[in-house]
Design a protein around this motif. Structure first.
Motif, PDB file in Angstrom:
ATOM      1  N   TYR A  78     -22.700 -39.022 -40.509  1.00 28.07           N
ATOM      2  CA  TYR A  78     -21.847 -39.286 -39.345  1.00 28.07           C
ATOM      3  C   TYR A  78     -22.682 -39.381 -38.070  1.00 28.07           C
ATOM      4  O   TYR A  78     -22.390 -40.200 -37.182  1.00 28.07           O
ATOM      5  CB  TYR A  78     -20.794 -38.189 -39.194  1.00 28.07           C
ATOM      6  CG  TYR A  78     -19.712 -38.198 -40.253  1.00 28.07           C
ATOM      7  CD1 TYR A  78     -19.398 -39.361 -40.956  1.00 28.07           C
ATOM      8  CD2 TYR A  78     -18.992 -37.038 -40.552  1.00 28.07           C
ATOM      9  CE1 TYR A  78     -18.407 -39.368 -41.921  1.00 28.07           C
ATOM     10  CE2 TYR A  78     -17.997 -37.041 -41.521  1.00 28.07           C
ATOM     11  CZ  TYR A  78     -17.707 -38.199 -42.209  1.00 28.07           C
ATOM     12  OH  TYR A  78     -16.724 -38.205 -43.161  1.00 28.07           O
ATOM     13  N   LYS A  83     -17.480 -50.209 -42.756  1.00 24.69           N
ATOM     14  CA  LYS A  83     -16.378 -49.286 -42.487  1.00 24.69           C
ATOM     15  C   LYS A  83     -16.834 -47.830 -42.377  1.00 24.69           C
ATOM     16  O   LYS A  83     -16.397 -46.948 -43.125  1.00 24.69           O
ATOM     17  CB  LYS A  83     -15.317 -49.407 -43.583  1.00 24.69           C
ATOM     18  CG  LYS A  83     -14.763 -50.812 -43.750  1.00 24.69           C
ATOM     19  CD  LYS A  83     -14.140 -51.325 -42.467  1.00 24.69           C
ATOM     20  CE  LYS A  83     -13.539 -52.713 -42.665  1.00 24.69           C
ATOM     21  NZ  LYS A  83     -12.958 -53.262 -41.426  1.00 24.69           N
ATOM     22  N   ARG A 111     -14.177 -34.123 -38.491  1.00 29.60           N
ATOM     23  CA  ARG A 111     -14.606 -34.126 -39.894  1.00 29.60           C
ATOM     24  C   ARG A 111     -15.964 -33.427 -40.041  1.00 29.60           C
ATOM     25  O   ARG A 111     -16.194 -32.702 -41.014  1.00 29.60           O
ATOM     26  CB  ARG A 111     -14.719 -35.562 -40.403  1.00 29.60           C
ATOM     27  CG  ARG A 111     -13.424 -36.343 -40.361  1.00 29.60           C
ATOM     28  CD  ARG A 111     -12.523 -36.060 -41.550  1.00 29.60           C
ATOM     29  NE  ARG A 111     -11.303 -36.855 -41.455  1.00 29.60           N
ATOM     30  CZ  ARG A 111     -11.170 -38.086 -41.915  1.00 29.60           C
ATOM     31  NH1 ARG A 111     -12.189 -38.685 -42.517  1.00 29.60           N
ATOM     32  NH2 ARG A 111     -10.009 -38.737 -41.782  1.00 29.60           N
ATOM     33  N   THR A 124     -13.669 -46.008 -45.343  1.00 23.34           N
ATOM     34  CA  THR A 124     -14.444 -45.026 -44.572  1.00 23.34           C
ATOM     35  C   THR A 124     -15.001 -43.929 -45.471  1.00 23.34           C
ATOM     36  O   THR A 124     -16.002 -43.292 -45.133  1.00 23.34           O
ATOM     37  CB  THR A 124     -13.585 -44.372 -43.474  1.00 23.34           C
ATOM     38  OG1 THR A 124     -12.442 -43.740 -44.084  1.00 23.34           O
ATOM     39  CG2 THR A 124     -13.105 -45.409 -42.479  1.00 23.34           C
ATOM     40  N   TRP A 125     -14.375 -43.703 -46.626  1.00 24.84           N
ATOM     41  CA  TRP A 125     -14.880 -42.651 -47.511  1.00 24.84           C
ATOM     42  C   TRP A 125     -16.073 -43.113 -48.337  1.00 24.84           C
ATOM     43  O   TRP A 125     -16.495 -42.424 -49.276  1.00 24.84           O
ATOM     44  CB  TRP A 125     -13.772 -42.097 -48.412  1.00 24.84           C
ATOM     45  CG  TRP A 125     -12.877 -43.104 -49.073  1.00 24.84           C
ATOM     46  CD1 TRP A 125     -11.688 -43.565 -48.602  1.00 24.84           C
ATOM     47  CD2 TRP A 125     -13.098 -43.768 -50.325  1.00 24.84           C
ATOM     48  NE1 TRP A 125     -11.138 -44.474 -49.481  1.00 24.84           N
ATOM     49  CE2 TRP A 125     -11.982 -44.613 -50.564  1.00 24.84           C
ATOM     50  CE3 TRP A 125     -14.107 -43.726 -51.288  1.00 24.84           C
ATOM     51  CZ2 TRP A 125     -11.866 -45.411 -51.694  1.00 24.84           C
ATOM     52  CZ3 TRP A 125     -14.005 -44.527 -52.420  1.00 24.84           C
ATOM     53  CH2 TRP A 125     -12.885 -45.362 -52.604  1.00 24.84           C
ATOM     54  N   LEU A 174     -16.928 -44.198 -40.555  1.00 29.63           N
ATOM     55  CA  LEU A 174     -15.838 -43.440 -39.936  1.00 29.63           C
ATOM     56  C   LEU A 174     -15.754 -43.592 -38.421  1.00 29.63           C
ATOM     57  O   LEU A 174     -14.655 -43.819 -37.894  1.00 29.63           O
ATOM     58  CB  LEU A 174     -15.964 -41.955 -40.311  1.00 29.63           C
ATOM     59  CG  LEU A 174     -14.801 -41.062 -39.861  1.00 29.63           C
ATOM     60  CD1 LEU A 174     -13.502 -41.475 -40.551  1.00 29.63           C
ATOM     61  CD2 LEU A 174     -15.115 -39.591 -40.161  1.00 29.63           C
ATOM     62  N   THR A 214     -12.309 -38.115 -34.215  1.00 31.99           N
ATOM     63  CA  THR A 214     -12.027 -37.864 -35.628  1.00 31.99           C
ATOM     64  C   THR A 214     -13.305 -37.542 -36.379  1.00 31.99           C
ATOM     65  O   THR A 214     -13.338 -36.645 -37.241  1.00 31.99           O
ATOM     66  CB  THR A 214     -11.349 -39.092 -36.263  1.00 31.99           C
ATOM     67  OG1 THR A 214     -10.097 -39.321 -35.626  1.00 31.99           O
ATOM     68  CG2 THR A 214     -11.131 -38.884 -37.756  1.00 31.99           C
ATOM     69  N   THR A 215     -14.379 -38.245 -36.058  1.00 32.07           N
ATOM     70  CA  THR A 215     -15.664 -38.005 -36.709  1.00 32.07           C
ATOM     71  C   THR A 215     -16.177 -36.606 -36.402  1.00 32.07           C
ATOM     72  O   THR A 215     -16.700 -35.920 -37.291  1.00 32.07           O
ATOM     73  CB  THR A 215     -16.696 -39.057 -36.260  1.00 32.07           C
ATOM     74  OG1 THR A 215     -16.180 -40.370 -36.522  1.00 32.07           O
ATOM     75  CG2 THR A 215     -18.004 -38.873 -37.002  1.00 32.07           C
ATOM     76  N   VAL A 250     -14.132 -46.989 -37.508  1.00 31.50           N
ATOM     77  CA  VAL A 250     -12.727 -47.171 -37.870  1.00 31.50           C
ATOM     78  C   VAL A 250     -11.820 -46.152 -37.203  1.00 31.50           C
ATOM     79  O   VAL A 250     -10.745 -46.493 -36.684  1.00 31.50           O
ATOM     80  CB  VAL A 250     -12.555 -47.104 -39.405  1.00 31.50           C
ATOM     81  CG1 VAL A 250     -11.079 -47.253 -39.783  1.00 31.50           C
ATOM     82  CG2 VAL A 250     -13.394 -48.187 -40.078  1.00 31.50           C
ATOM     83  N   LYS A 251     -12.245 -44.888 -37.180  1.00 26.94           N
ATOM     84  CA  LYS A 251     -11.383 -43.803 -36.697  1.00 26.94           C
ATOM     85  C   LYS A 251     -11.759 -43.254 -35.329  1.00 26.94           C
ATOM     86  O   LYS A 251     -10.982 -42.492 -34.731  1.00 26.94           O
ATOM     87  CB  LYS A 251     -11.392 -42.648 -37.705  1.00 26.94           C
ATOM     88  CG  LYS A 251     -10.862 -43.014 -39.090  1.00 26.94           C
ATOM     89  CD  LYS A 251      -9.371 -43.266 -39.061  1.00 26.94           C
ATOM     90  CE  LYS A 251      -8.833 -43.473 -40.473  1.00 26.94           C
ATOM     91  NZ  LYS A 251      -7.365 -43.684 -40.475  1.00 26.94           N
TER      92      LYS A 251
END
Length: 287
Positions: free
Chosen positions: A185, A201, A215, A140-141, A203, A211-212, A206-207
């Motif tokens: 994002y 992948k 962030r 994700t990074w 963010l 969460t997005t 996956v999360k």
């Protein structure tokens, strides 16, 4: 036939992405000649070299990105018209275009100075190798890696005139890096189904959305501290940038209460473009 190929070339080079990546190069250059009181006439040849060189290097990187991602591009609505998917250009042709454009662009940057060439190569390598080949399908990074490649662009423009290891160009690097996170994002949320279908992948895939959003707000908050790096920043610039950061933060925080996350992401995306244009304009006016 010629017109069709021109349209396909625009898709191959992602014309808006190409323009968006060259603009910070131009801004960095303009800021440097103004800051050091350099006559444009005396550096006109270097300006031509950095313009053509950076555009070719960026175009080459984008072409190689298309070549490397041809298999997933056909799975996504937003990329299914790219020539690597439609077959207008063969994959071999796209690979050759990417290599040739990248090599010529990098060579032109070397003619300016080593520092400009180093920033150009760093951006190209981070985008093509680390981002596209190594992380986009696995971590994700990957967004952080892609943001570094975009953030070096103002350093390229500044380094034409003098070393970019200085507060103003470094502040631009940080703004570009931090800004790209919410911007990317927003795209990932809006195109969630595409990325999910392609198995990339990102963010939100996956999360999840919450969460997005968290962030996104974190990176917006970090932007407040960037102006403090500029020793000689004027009070009007500091105040206006703080107001702009606050306004954009309010849009980010709205993501926690809006029911329609995709609508919020669309607002975030549009506002991110306005934010960056205003920031560049403020730098040009006040620095």
């Amino acid at each position: 036939m010629v017109l069709r190929h021109l349209i396909e070339l625009q898709r191959l080079f992602k014309r808006f992405v190409l323009i968006a990546n060259f603009l910070p190069v131009f801004v960095g250059f303009i800021l440097a000649i103004a800051y050091y009181n350099v006559s444009f006439y005396t550096v006109r040849q270097d300006f031509l070299l950095v313009t053509v060189g950076s555009i070719l290097l960026i175009a080459g990187a984008l072409a190689l990105n298309n070549w490397l991602e041809a298999d997933v591009d056909k799975l996504m609505e937003r990329t299914k018209k790219r020539p690597t998917v439609t077959g207008t250009f063969s994959l071999r042709t796209v690979l050759l275009i990417g290599i040739i454009f990248s090599a010529i662009g990098q060579g032109l940057l070397f003619l300016i100075n080593l520092e400009v060439a180093l920033y150009g190569f760093t951006g190209w390598f981070m985008y093509v190798v680390i981002y596209t080949m190594m992380t986009k399908r696995r971590f994700t990074w990957n967004t952080h890696i892609g943001s570094i490649s975009g953030a070096v662009t103002p350093l390229m423009g500044w380094a034409v005139i003098d070393s970019a290891i200085a507060p103003i160009p470094i502040s631009l690097f940080l703004i570009m890096f931090l800004w790209q996170m919410p911007h990317t994002y927003a795209i990932a949320i809006r195109k969630f189904d595409d990325y999910n279908r392609a198995g990339l992948k990102m963010l939100p895939v996956v999360k999840g959305f919450q969460t997005t959003i968290c962030r996104t707000v974190m990176y917006m908050l970090a932007l407040f501290f960037v102006p403090l790096l500029i020793d000689e920043i004027s009070m009007p610039l500091f105040i206006i940038m703080t107001i702009i950061n606050l306004a954009w933060l309010m849009i980010g925080l709205a993501g926690f209460r809006m029911q329609d996350t995709v609508k919020w992401a669309t607002i975030l995306f549009v506002s991110s473009l306005i934010y960056l244009m205003l920031t560049f304009l403020l730098y040009v006016i006040f620095i």
